[in-house]
Enzyme design. Structure first.
Site, mmCIF file in Angstrom:
data_model
loop_
_atom_site.group_PDB
_atom_site.id
_atom_site.type_symbol
_atom_site.label_atom_id
_atom_site.label_comp_id
_atom_site.label_asym_id
_atom_site.label_seq_id
_atom_site.Cartn_x
_atom_site.Cartn_y
_atom_site.Cartn_z
ATOM 1 N N TYR A 79 0.510 -0.914 0.242
ATOM 2 C CA TYR A 79 0.154 -0.082 0.070
ATOM 3 C C TYR A 79 0.312 0.857 0.060
ATOM 4 O O TYR A 79 0.388 2.449 -0.609
ATOM 5 C CB TYR A 79 -0.849 0.012 0.805
ATOM 6 N N GLY A 131 -3.651 11.531 6.558
ATOM 7 C CA GLY A 131 -3.751 10.197 7.963
ATOM 8 C C GLY A 131 -4.635 9.844 7.863
ATOM 9 O O GLY A 131 -6.002 9.920 6.952
HETATM 10 P P1 NDP Z 1 -13.389 3.864 0.579
HETATM 11 O O1 NDP Z 1 -13.540 3.059 0.650
HETATM 12 O O2 NDP Z 1 -14.070 4.775 1.915
HETATM 13 O O3 NDP Z 1 -13.582 4.804 -0.486
HETATM 14 C C1 NDP Z 1 -12.737 3.711 -1.852
HETATM 15 C C2 NDP Z 1 -13.668 4.699 -2.955
HETATM 16 O O4 NDP Z 1 -12.981 3.627 -4.173
HETATM 17 C C3 NDP Z 1 -14.823 4.254 -3.550
HETATM 18 O O5 NDP Z 1 -16.002 5.050 -3.504
HETATM 19 C C4 NDP Z 1 -14.356 2.795 -4.193
HETATM 20 O O6 NDP Z 1 -16.216 2.470 -4.954
HETATM 21 C C5 NDP Z 1 -13.294 3.633 -5.148
HETATM 22 N N1 NDP Z 1 -12.638 1.816 -5.651
HETATM 23 C C6 NDP Z 1 -11.748 1.364 -5.274
HETATM 24 N N2 NDP Z 1 -11.685 0.927 -6.456
HETATM 25 C C7 NDP Z 1 -12.097 1.177 -7.245
HETATM 26 C C8 NDP Z 1 -12.402 0.439 -8.721
HETATM 27 N N3 NDP Z 1 -10.981 -0.665 -8.763
HETATM 28 N N4 NDP Z 1 -12.453 1.142 -9.611
HETATM 29 C C9 NDP Z 1 -13.086 2.077 -9.120
HETATM 30 N N5 NDP Z 1 -13.108 2.646 -7.974
HETATM 31 C C10 NDP Z 1 -12.893 2.231 -6.877
HETATM 32 O O7 NDP Z 1 -11.703 5.162 1.319
HETATM 33 P P2 NDP Z 1 -11.561 6.687 1.070
HETATM 34 O O8 NDP Z 1 -12.698 7.284 0.789
HETATM 35 O O9 NDP Z 1 -11.079 6.520 3.043
HETATM 36 O O10 NDP Z 1 -10.786 6.475 0.420
HETATM 37 C C11 NDP Z 1 -10.135 6.813 -0.495
HETATM 38 C C12 NDP Z 1 -8.725 7.492 -1.369
HETATM 39 O O11 NDP Z 1 -8.005 8.482 0.064
HETATM 40 C C13 NDP Z 1 -7.999 5.948 -1.037
HETATM 41 O O12 NDP Z 1 -6.944 6.154 -2.169
HETATM 42 C C14 NDP Z 1 -7.055 6.071 -0.023
HETATM 43 O O13 NDP Z 1 -6.025 4.916 -0.308
HETATM 44 C C15 NDP Z 1 -6.841 7.518 0.249
HETATM 45 N N6 NDP Z 1 -6.243 7.519 1.491
HETATM 46 C C16 NDP Z 1 -7.622 6.965 2.647
HETATM 47 C C17 NDP Z 1 -7.365 7.561 3.539
HETATM 48 C C18 NDP Z 1 -8.703 6.567 5.178
HETATM 49 O O14 NDP Z 1 -7.583 6.789 6.161
HETATM 50 N N7 NDP Z 1 -9.748 6.646 5.388
HETATM 51 C C19 NDP Z 1 -6.021 8.218 4.711
HETATM 52 C C20 NDP Z 1 -5.282 8.625 3.349
HETATM 53 C C21 NDP Z 1 -5.474 8.017 1.930
HETATM 54 P P3 NDP Z 1 -16.083 1.339 -5.319
HETATM 55 O O15 NDP Z 1 -16.031 0.067 -4.575
HETATM 56 O O16 NDP Z 1 -18.188 1.776 -5.969
HETATM 57 O O17 NDP Z 1 -15.595 0.547 -6.537
HETATM 58 C C1 8X3 Z 2 -4.439 5.835 4.687
HETATM 59 C C2 8X3 Z 2 -3.221 6.127 5.842
HETATM 60 O O1 8X3 Z 2 -1.884 5.093 7.728
HETATM 61 O O2 8X3 Z 2 -3.560 3.329 6.445
HETATM 62 O O3 8X3 Z 2 -4.142 6.258 3.326
HETATM 63 O O4 8X3 Z 2 -1.976 3.963 6.085
HETATM 64 S S1 8X3 Z 2 -3.229 4.700 6.793
#
Ligand code: NDP
Ligand code: 8X3
Length: 252
Positions: A153, A184
């Site tokens: 990741y 974060g």
């Molecule tokens: P969620 O799991 O709530 O949302 C993820 C979204 O990505 C969903 O809408 C999902 O839609 C979409 N997605 C995943 N795989 C695919 C795919 N193959 N094709 C199209 N859409 C896809 O997570 P977050 O909102 O937390 O995450 C959003 C972003 O933020 C990600 O990139 C994550 O790595 C990043 N992030 C998150 C953090 C956290 O702590 N939550 C911190 C830092 C970064 P669907 O399943 O309908 O396809």
């Molecule tokens: C999501 C935050 O700390 O799980 O990107 O990597 S952490």
């Protein structure tokens, strides 16, 4: 604001909250993701609540052809995309490399790295033709640091970091902004997906402190689009007050 904004991963978490906030501010929103029902439901709500236009576009960012065809299928008026939020992404699994599941690795690399590239490849020429645009890539604190069991990741988000830097250089002459936002811990479906649906494990990630919310991240994403034309936030790390970095969280 009246901009056209395309958000990947709008069925949940950051993407969904961001779609709502941009719509609330008068933008027209293309919502994308794999879960069609959720996309249609969200687009309908944006239209009803905020009196903006919204278009659901269902595709899997891991599929290069599907992604290119989906963007190419947009009506001409929707192709004038002002803001692209490259948000779709996931963590899958939490183990050492020697114990890792290769299917999890493929999922993360295909979504977080290749998917972001496929979407960008389809939309960047449209922005270049318009001589303006703003690409916002969602990185992570994991794009800056590597923590135990985060290996692939973290690697995928470090790749996003490199891609954002490359985009910034290559789009400079076209006047297109590139912002990377690195959150974060924020409570969304993220941890449930990482732990393959184990709600108990997912809940523990956020115990003992106040994590960020999807709305917090949406407000930061939106803010970066409100600056004057000659200003660009290139790279931004944001955590809750209880989190110093990937390693230190003050859990009471
Ligand atoms: P969620 O799991 O709530 O949302 C993820 C979204 O990505 C969903 O809408 C999902 O839609 C979409 N997605 C995943 N795989 C695919 C795919 N193959 N094709 C199209 N859409 C896809 O997570 P977050 O909102 O937390 O995450 C959003 C972003 O933020 C990600 O990139 C994550 O790595 C990043 N992030 C998150 C953090 C956290 O702590 N939550 C911190 C830092 C970064 P669907 O399943 O309908 O396809
Ligand atoms: C999501 C935050 O700390 O799980 O990107 O990597 S952490």
């Amino acid at each position: 604001m009246n901009k056209i904004v395309l958000i990947t991963g709008a069925t949940s978490g950051f993407g969904k909250a961001t779609a709502k906030l941009f719509a609330q501010n008068g933008c027209h929103i293309i919502v994308t993701g794999r879960r069609k029902d959720k996309l249609i439901d969200l687009a309908d709500k944006l239209i009803d609540r905020y009196n903006v236009r919204s278009l659901p576009l269902c595709f899997d960012v891991r599929n290069a052809e599907e992604t290119a065809n989906a963007i190419a299928s947009l009506p001409e008026s929707w192709k004038k995309i002002d803001v692209l939020v490259n948000n779709a992404g996931l963590a899958s699994g939490f183990s050492k490399i020697q114990d890792g599941d290769i299917a999890d690795w493929d999922k993360m690399i295909d979504t977080n790295v290749k998917g972001l590239l496929y979407v960008s490849r389809a939309i960047m020429p449209l922005m270049i033709a318009q001589k303006k645009g703003h690409i916002i890539n969602i990185g992570s604190t994991a794009a800056k640091e590597v923590y135990l069991n985060g290996n692939v990741y973290c690697a995928s988000k470090h790749a996003v970091d490199a891609i954002s830097k490359a985009m910034r250089i290559e789009l400079l002459e076209h006047g297109i902004k590139v912002t990377q936002i690195n959150p974060g811990a924020a409570e969304t479906e993220f941890s449930e997906v990482r732990f393959h649906g184990d709600k108990e494990k997912a809940k523990k990630v956020y115990e003992g402190y106040q994590p960020m919310t999807a709305q917090d991240i949406a407000s930061i994403i939106y803010y970066t689009t409100t600056l004057p034309d000659n200003l660009c936030i290139n790279d931004l790390i944001v955590t809750s007050l209880a989190q110093a970095n990937s390693f230190y969280i003050d859990r009471k």
